[in-house]
Design a protein around this motif. Sequence first.
Motif, PDB file in Angstrom:
ATOM      1  N   SER A 150       0.829  -1.209   0.000  1.00 50.43           N
ATOM      2  CA  SER A 150       0.000   0.000   0.000  1.00 50.43           C
ATOM      3  C   SER A 150       0.860   1.255   0.000  1.00 50.43           C
ATOM      4  CB  SER A 150      -0.918   0.000   1.227  1.00 50.43           C
ATOM      5  OG  SER A 150      -1.757  -1.123   1.220  1.00 50.43           O
ATOM      6  N   ILE A 151       1.944   1.238   0.741  1.00 55.05           N
ATOM      7  CA  ILE A 151       2.853   2.387   0.763  1.00 55.05           C
ATOM      8  C   ILE A 151       3.451   2.605  -0.616  1.00 55.05           C
ATOM      9  CG2 ILE A 151       5.023   3.262   1.706  1.00 55.05           C
ATOM     10  CD1 ILE A 151       4.330   1.830   4.324  1.00 55.05           C
ATOM     11  N   ALA A 154       0.728   4.011  -2.873  1.00 54.71           N
ATOM     12  CA  ALA A 154       0.391   5.391  -2.527  1.00 54.71           C
ATOM     13  C   ALA A 154       1.458   6.365  -3.017  1.00 54.71           C
ATOM     14  CB  ALA A 154       0.214   5.522  -1.019  1.00 54.71           C
ATOM     15  N   LEU A 183      -0.788  12.005  -2.671  1.00 49.58           N
ATOM     16  CA  LEU A 183      -0.593  10.560  -2.747  1.00 49.58           C
ATOM     17  C   LEU A 183      -1.663   9.934  -3.644  1.00 49.58           C
ATOM     18  CD1 LEU A 183      -0.014   9.793   1.054  1.00 49.58           C
ATOM     19  CD2 LEU A 183       1.740   9.851  -0.730  1.00 49.58           C
ATOM     20  N   ARG A 185      -4.482   7.108  -4.278  1.00 55.33           N
ATOM     21  CA  ARG A 185      -5.395   6.320  -3.453  1.00 55.33           C
ATOM     22  C   ARG A 185      -5.154   4.833  -3.701  1.00 55.33           C
ATOM     23  NH1 ARG A 185     -11.186   8.349  -4.951  1.00 55.33           N
ATOM     24  NH2 ARG A 185     -11.762   7.130  -3.111  1.00 55.33           N
ATOM     25  N   VAL A 186      -5.008   4.080  -2.626  1.00 57.56           N
ATOM     26  CA  VAL A 186      -4.628   2.672  -2.748  1.00 57.56           C
ATOM     27  C   VAL A 186      -5.855   1.814  -3.050  1.00 57.56           C
ATOM     28  CG1 VAL A 186      -3.693   0.678  -1.515  1.00 57.56           C
ATOM     29  CG2 VAL A 186      -2.643   2.943  -1.237  1.00 57.56           C
ATOM     30  N   LEU A 229      -2.758   2.938   9.483  1.00 51.77           N
ATOM     31  CA  LEU A 229      -2.026   3.508   8.349  1.00 51.77           C
ATOM     32  C   LEU A 229      -2.420   2.814   7.048  1.00 51.77           C
ATOM     33  CD1 LEU A 229       0.174   5.244   7.023  1.00 51.77           C
ATOM     34  CD2 LEU A 229       1.846   3.507   7.725  1.00 51.77           C
ATOM     35  N   THR A 230      -2.503   1.494   7.089  1.00 56.12           N
ATOM     36  CA  THR A 230      -2.890   0.749   5.889  1.00 56.12           C
ATOM     37  C   THR A 230      -4.266   1.175   5.401  1.00 56.12           C
ATOM     38  OG1 THR A 230      -1.641  -1.157   6.729  1.00 56.12           O
ATOM     39  CG2 THR A 230      -3.160  -1.550   4.911  1.00 56.12           C
ATOM     40  N   LEU A 233      -4.616   4.811   3.832  1.00 52.40           N
ATOM     41  CA  LEU A 233      -4.047   5.057   2.512  1.00 52.40           C
ATOM     42  C   LEU A 233      -5.079   4.931   1.391  1.00 52.40           C
ATOM     43  CD1 LEU A 233      -0.537   3.373   2.850  1.00 52.40           C
ATOM     44  CD2 LEU A 233      -1.066   5.813   2.734  1.00 52.40           C
ATOM     45  N   CYS A 234      -6.302   4.522   1.734  1.00 50.82           N
ATOM     46  CA  CYS A 234      -7.374   4.564   0.728  1.00 50.82           C
ATOM     47  C   CYS A 234      -7.747   6.013   0.405  1.00 50.82           C
ATOM     48  CB  CYS A 234      -8.601   3.822   1.222  1.00 50.82           C
ATOM     49  SG  CYS A 234      -9.511   4.675   2.547  1.00 50.82           S
ATOM     50  N   LEU A 235      -7.471   6.926   1.354  1.00 50.58           N
ATOM     51  CA  LEU A 235      -7.729   8.363   1.181  1.00 50.58           C
ATOM     52  C   LEU A 235      -9.169   8.629   0.729  1.00 50.58           C
ATOM     53  CD1 LEU A 235      -4.350   9.393  -0.523  1.00 50.58           C
ATOM     54  CD2 LEU A 235      -5.015   9.704   1.870  1.00 50.58           C
TER      55      LEU A 235
END
Length: 457
Positions: A150-151, A154, A183, A185-186, A229-230, A233-235
């Motif tokens: 995911s990082i 992103a 970033l 979006r994951v 955090l994971t 990351l979908c934002l």
Amino acid sequence: MSSQDTATFRKPVGIQTARPHSKSATRSTWVVPILLVSLIIPFIINIGPVRLSVYRIVLIFAFFPTVVAWIKGRAGPIRMADIALLLLCIWSTISFVVVHGAEGIQAGGIKFLETFGAYLVARVYIRTAAEFRAMVKVLCLIVLFFLPFSIIEAVTGQNLLLTAMDNIWNSYHRVAKDPRLGLQRVQATFEHPILFGVFCSSAIALSYLVLGYGKSTFRKIGTSLMVLLTAALCLSAGPMTGMVAQIFLIFWNWALKAVDARWKVLAILVAALWIFLEVTANRSPAQIFISYFSFNSNSAFLRLHIWNYGTASILAHPLFGIGFNDWERPMGMTSSIDMYWIVSGVRHGLPATFFTFLSFFCVVLPLIFRKGLDEVQSICRLGILCCLASFFLAGWTVHYWNATYVIFNFLLGSGMWLLDAVPASEQDAAPEEALARPRYHRENSGQLPTTRFGHRK
């Protein structure tokens, strides 16, 4: 947590969830973890006109054994939530057939699998605190597996997991998405970043409260922050609303732990705020909530329109809905109904809306008012209630479908064992009650594993 609390959690007392009639409950070593892992596999499997996925295949194999176990009472007594969810599936199938003819039978079958089937897997196979914790551990491990990928996605925009999966088998398409906060979006292995966020955020409170019980503050917070955090990351505003709700509920419980009536105080404050908004605002509290929990004004405007035109569609087709037909809306407005709690009404009419809410609150309210739980069971209850509160709030700005819909119904059933739970203090006086252990290890050894949620027999 104090050393005394930990010692209490480790003392040789079993955690049995069910009354004697559920002692012989159908057991399966791997059904729950296999289903959870299958939810993140994005393969699309077409068999004639039927579109299958890995998790649907798992649910097909699990459906009849779980239904038989449920009917025989091996998952405890049949409850109102079970009946409400079953009626939702039956009515949805009827409405599909009325609107689409014979073609609606296939859609009704999928509805049964993803709704009642997913619910029953948890209802039947999670019957103790040990099994509940084992499920939470698998869910958290899945979320943490996503973290490094995911990082990378992103920061670089490269979806390594979906690319790898697509090279193995036909998988979901990558969706076009605008960057947010600098970033990408994951999406990971889901159909949309929103679904990825909802799935991962479901583990936040569970990781802190259930998986972290008895562990050091550093390990507890560290694991939960990685899960957070994971998911973040979908934002996406919808899942983030659920994340904030879980964090707030955890903080409220910690800050007011000395106040026995802390949840009553919170309920009174929420009710007072709702009444205040109803009286003073020129919009309903639901419209205010929908409009403010968005990343931008365009999203807020769109969600208000979804609410207005979606509810209008329900009232225009109150009995059977419109099925998969297009719903009436202004020209240029997206066809997607990003609001889970009204989708069933649009598709299947007001009865489906009623059964949707009834099934949810017939799980949540009995859990809230369940008395006589021991410390471990109370922690499990708080964890699942925080999780379901997150789903409830996010569902006003997000639609759950496919794997995310399945995890929602699965988690809805995962806390039902608490309604049949026997506190540890009563087990000492009731030696006939079987002592618990994680079923995932049932066939691995002749001895019971030693865990904080069980003991060695």
